[in-house]
Structures are given as structure tokens and as C-alpha cells.
Design an enzyme around this catalytic site. Sequence first.
Site, PDB file in Angstrom:
ATOM      1  N   GLU A  93       0.907  -1.248  -0.046  1.00 42.71           N
ATOM      2  CA  GLU A  93       0.094  -0.034   0.014  1.00 42.71           C
ATOM      3  C   GLU A  93       0.833   1.411   0.116  1.00 42.71           C
ATOM      4  O   GLU A  93       1.717   1.410   0.644  1.00 42.71           O
ATOM      5  CB  GLU A  93      -0.943   0.076   1.156  1.00 42.71           C
ATOM      6  CG  GLU A  93      -2.178  -1.024   0.837  1.00 42.71           C
ATOM      7  CD  GLU A  93      -3.065  -1.116   2.291  1.00 42.71           C
ATOM      8  OE1 GLU A  93      -4.159  -0.282   2.422  1.00 42.71           O
ATOM      9  OE2 GLU A  93      -2.528  -1.729   3.159  1.00 42.71           O
ATOM     10  N   CYS A 106       3.640   8.361   0.715  1.00 42.58           N
ATOM     11  CA  CYS A 106       3.959   7.543   1.760  1.00 42.58           C
ATOM     12  C   CYS A 106       3.990   6.173   1.305  1.00 42.58           C
ATOM     13  O   CYS A 106       3.348   5.395   0.847  1.00 42.58           O
ATOM     14  CB  CYS A 106       2.921   7.710   2.978  1.00 42.58           C
ATOM     15  SG  CYS A 106       3.068   6.608   4.271  1.00 42.58           S
ATOM     16  N   CYS A 113       3.509  -6.646   8.385  1.00 39.35           N
ATOM     17  CA  CYS A 113       4.274  -6.177   9.443  1.00 39.35           C
ATOM     18  C   CYS A 113       4.531  -7.312  10.574  1.00 39.35           C
ATOM     19  O   CYS A 113       3.503  -7.523  10.772  1.00 39.35           O
ATOM     20  CB  CYS A 113       4.010  -4.572  10.001  1.00 39.35           C
ATOM     21  SG  CYS A 113       5.231  -4.136  11.166  1.00 39.35           S
ATOM     22  N   CYS A 117       2.104  -3.914  17.420  1.00 40.37           N
ATOM     23  CA  CYS A 117       2.038  -2.643  17.913  1.00 40.37           C
ATOM     24  C   CYS A 117       0.321  -2.757  17.933  1.00 40.37           C
ATOM     25  O   CYS A 117      -0.524  -3.031  17.139  1.00 40.37           O
ATOM     26  CB  CYS A 117       2.226  -1.219  17.286  1.00 40.37           C
ATOM     27  SG  CYS A 117       4.179  -1.158  17.108  1.00 40.37           S
ATOM     28  N   CYS A 120      -2.318  -0.707  16.158  1.00 44.11           N
ATOM     29  CA  CYS A 120      -2.094  -0.446  14.680  1.00 44.11           C
ATOM     30  C   CYS A 120      -2.653  -1.836  13.877  1.00 44.11           C
ATOM     31  O   CYS A 120      -2.377  -2.856  14.239  1.00 44.11           O
ATOM     32  CB  CYS A 120      -0.834  -0.699  14.374  1.00 44.11           C
ATOM     33  SG  CYS A 120      -0.199  -0.309  12.461  1.00 44.11           S
ATOM     34  N   GLU A 167       8.133  -2.496   8.975  1.00 44.70           N
ATOM     35  CA  GLU A 167       9.069  -1.574   9.608  1.00 44.70           C
ATOM     36  C   GLU A 167      10.296  -1.231   8.760  1.00 44.70           C
ATOM     37  O   GLU A 167      10.890  -2.722   8.501  1.00 44.70           O
ATOM     38  CB  GLU A 167       9.286  -2.359  10.905  1.00 44.70           C
ATOM     39  CG  GLU A 167      10.700  -2.056  11.772  1.00 44.70           C
ATOM     40  CD  GLU A 167      10.701  -0.580  12.011  1.00 44.70           C
ATOM     41  OE1 GLU A 167       9.631  -0.235  12.736  1.00 44.70           O
ATOM     42  OE2 GLU A 167      11.780  -0.036  11.610  1.00 44.70           O
TER      43      GLU A 167
HETATM   44  N1  SAH Z   1       7.054   0.604  11.470  1.00 50.18           N
HETATM   45  C1  SAH Z   1       7.373   1.960  11.686  1.00 50.18           C
HETATM   46  C2  SAH Z   1       6.885   2.673  10.427  1.00 50.18           C
HETATM   47  C3  SAH Z   1       5.167   3.008  10.438  1.00 50.18           C
HETATM   48  S1  SAH Z   1       5.053   4.690  10.407  1.00 50.18           S
HETATM   49  C4  SAH Z   1       7.067   2.753  12.848  1.00 50.18           C
HETATM   50  O1  SAH Z   1       6.392   2.177  13.790  1.00 50.18           O
HETATM   51  O2  SAH Z   1       7.565   3.811  13.127  1.00 50.18           O
HETATM   52  C5  SAH Z   1       3.331   4.585  10.972  1.00 50.18           C
HETATM   53  C6  SAH Z   1       3.086   5.651  12.442  1.00 50.18           C
HETATM   54  O3  SAH Z   1       1.752   5.495  12.700  1.00 50.18           O
HETATM   55  C7  SAH Z   1       3.966   5.246  13.232  1.00 50.18           C
HETATM   56  O4  SAH Z   1       4.236   6.326  14.295  1.00 50.18           O
HETATM   57  C8  SAH Z   1       2.756   4.173  14.276  1.00 50.18           C
HETATM   58  O5  SAH Z   1       3.145   4.433  15.720  1.00 50.18           O
HETATM   59  C9  SAH Z   1       1.518   5.208  13.854  1.00 50.18           C
HETATM   60  N2  SAH Z   1       0.331   4.581  14.027  1.00 50.18           N
HETATM   61  C10 SAH Z   1       0.212   3.120  14.028  1.00 50.18           C
HETATM   62  N3  SAH Z   1      -1.104   2.888  14.213  1.00 50.18           N
HETATM   63  C11 SAH Z   1      -1.625   4.117  14.197  1.00 50.18           C
HETATM   64  C12 SAH Z   1      -3.214   4.426  14.686  1.00 50.18           C
HETATM   65  N4  SAH Z   1      -4.225   3.307  14.466  1.00 50.18           N
HETATM   66  N5  SAH Z   1      -3.305   5.598  14.317  1.00 50.18           N
HETATM   67  C13 SAH Z   1      -2.406   6.634  14.330  1.00 50.18           C
HETATM   68  N6  SAH Z   1      -1.432   6.434  14.281  1.00 50.18           N
HETATM   69  C14 SAH Z   1      -0.840   5.149  14.071  1.00 50.18           C
END
Ligand code: SAH
Length: 361
Positions: A93, A106, A113, A117, A120, A167
Site C-alpha cells: 500500500e 508515503c 508487518c 503494535c 495499529c 518496519e
Molecule cells: N513501523 C514504523 C513505520 C510505520 S510509521 C514505525 O512504527 O515507526 C506509522 C506511524 O503511525 C507510527 O508512528 C505508528 O506508531 C503510527 N500508528 C500506528 N497505528 C496508528 C493508528 N491506528 N493511528 C495513528 N497512528 C498510528
Amino acid sequence: MTEKIHIAGLSRAELEELAAGFGEPKYRATQVFKAVHERRLRSFDEITDLPKKFRARLEESAIISRLNVESKYVSTDGTRRYLMKTTDGNPVETVFIPSEGRDTICFSSQSGCPLKCDFCLTAKLGLLRNLTVGEIVEQIIIVLNDVYGVGVETPHGTNLVGMGAGEPFLNFENLISALRIMADEDGLFIVPNRVTVSTAGIVPRIYDLANIEDRPHMAISLSSASDELRDRLMPINKRWNLGELMSAAKEFEASLRRGERFTFEYVMLGGVNDSDRDANDLAGLLERYQLRRVKVNLIPHNGAEQLDYSTSSEERVARFKAVLESRGVSAYVRSPRGRDIYAACGQLAAKDSPSLVQIVA
Ligand code: SAH
């Protein structure tokens, strides 16, 4: 039959080697590189300035595209989400986020992944596989062609963020190779200064990135200043805790260029990590490590059915930001984009629902 070489993922040197293998001079490799990355042509047929024989040999052994756009969704705010598939069927995506004078793309670094988390949606997919160099580069080519048209020069202000699915620091080599290809002035010419990659905290790679001269900007997803809570929200914290993460961040700070800062992202989860106390703990953590050349991006949580979190109210986010600022920490609120089409942070989960207005199939 051996698999065809994916041209979009080859560096200049690798292309030169390929051309040399066909008895072609160096400048032919430059022609191909420019055709694929600068003119963004999508088939060898269209590269009419190459000798027919060379084109035929390329056709036999190589391929320009290994990604197919399955669907495209356009948000009421202009954000576009592209759901693509690799040739072996894995979802990729990519999101285009328009904004005055500075559009952002983006991209994803993995299909799915492996990190879990809790807030997410991408996490629910698990890891399908790492994306190849070519699959990373091609996402950007496809989006640029769709938005601006084939062959139209990349608009000067275009930014890239490695904040899609996956990641990036668990696919580090491919990520860095892809960024190098995209920085080439004979190609997309998106220089590292226009690129930010985000990590959930893969500590050894933060040290590695600090040592790379032509590196992009970095963001670290923090989301809590307490090990106990972060262990629950972001299980990667059990592998590398806040102490280890902050020490790496400190080292990274020492490598910053003049005027450069790096970012901590903080997903705001209603009633979970968004109190005044949480804000003070965060300011305290940055003070303890004397991290000064940083900013904090507050990301209001983007919901989805399968996620058990709610977003913090606007007032709560504003108050959290004010507490940080009162302690001398720069803080910004990232306004959600493309929530209606599942394009916002943490919503990329290969969602292809008929209830979404699909523009192109
Ligand atoms: N894996 C990497 C790259 C993903 S960046 C990382 O974790 O940094 C995506 C960003 O969106 C990260 O900062 C993550 O913490 C945030 N994120 C994940 N799920 C989310 C959600 N449901 N709402 C808002 N931000 C979210």
C-alpha cells in the site's frame, strides 16, 4: 526459466553491468536508467531510442514492473490510497497526500508487518515478506505517474515518508538501496533531505543510520515514556527498552547536520497515554537524555473496528501539546489524512471493501 531481473531495483552500476553483459556501452545503461526513473516509462517498447536488438534482449531477461495497482481510493480530502499487489500476490500500500506546494508520498517497506503494535491495523496482517528494492522504488514511480502524468518531471517539493506498512529498519539494506536509486539526479531526483523514515525502535539500525552520510531524516515512534506501558503498546520495547532506545537516539542526535532535528512520533490514545502526567513524563525523558534537537509529532489515533482504542479529544491533544511546550519541547499535531478511505497512519491493512468508493479497479 530463471526469474526476470526487476529493472526498477537496479543501481546505475548494476545496470551498467547488465548492459555490458549484452556487449552494450555504459551510456546505454544511462539511457535505460533515465527511461525508467526520469521518464517513468513502463515498458521496454516505449524506450524507442534504444536499438531494437538491445530492447529485445532486455525484454527476454528483464522486466520493468513487478507491481500491479489493484484498487485506488480517493479521500474527500484529496488523499489517495493505492492498493497494489506484487507478482507473487502480496499486498503493498502506498498513499499520496497532497498539500499546498508540498505533496507527500508515503511508501511501504514490507508487505504486512512483524511488529505487534497494539493500536495499529497493519500489525493484524503479520509479516508477509520484505519488499525488494524494485518494489519500493516502483511504488513511487506508479504514484507519480498517476498524479502528475507519465514523463512529467517530479515536482520540486515532493517529499517521501517511509511510514506505510512494515518496519523499514527490518528491511534496512533494501530501504537504503532504494533511497539511493531515487536520489539520483538522472532519475526521480528525490534527495535524502526530502525523505523521512520512521522506526518503531530497531536500535542497532539507528546506530547504523547515524553513520550513513547520504541518509534521510529519521522519526522514532515512541507513544509512551514508560517501559511498562510501552511494553504493552509496542512489544518491540521488550527487545530494546526505552533506555537503549534513548541512548541510540542520543547518538543519532550527535550525527545531525546543521539545523537538522529528528522526530518522536506519539500516537494519542484516549485515556491510555494522553494525560498531563504522560506529557510531563515524556518531557522528563527527553530532559534526562538531554535530547534537544528533537520535535514531537502528536498523532491522534485513527480508529478501525478491530482496534480497541479511542482517539484523544482535540482539547486533550491541545493540552498535551501545551504541557510539552511549557517544558521547552517543540510539539506538532499531525492532522489525520484519508481516514475515510483507510489511508491514515496505522490503517493500512490491504482493506479492499466494497463500501469504500473505489475509483479505479
Ligand atoms: N513501523 C514504523 C513505520 C510505520 S510509521 C514505525 O512504527 O515507526 C506509522 C506511524 O503511525 C507510527 O508512528 C505508528 O506508531 C503510527 N500508528 C500506528 N497505528 C496508528 C493508528 N491506528 N493511528 C495513528 N497512528 C498510528
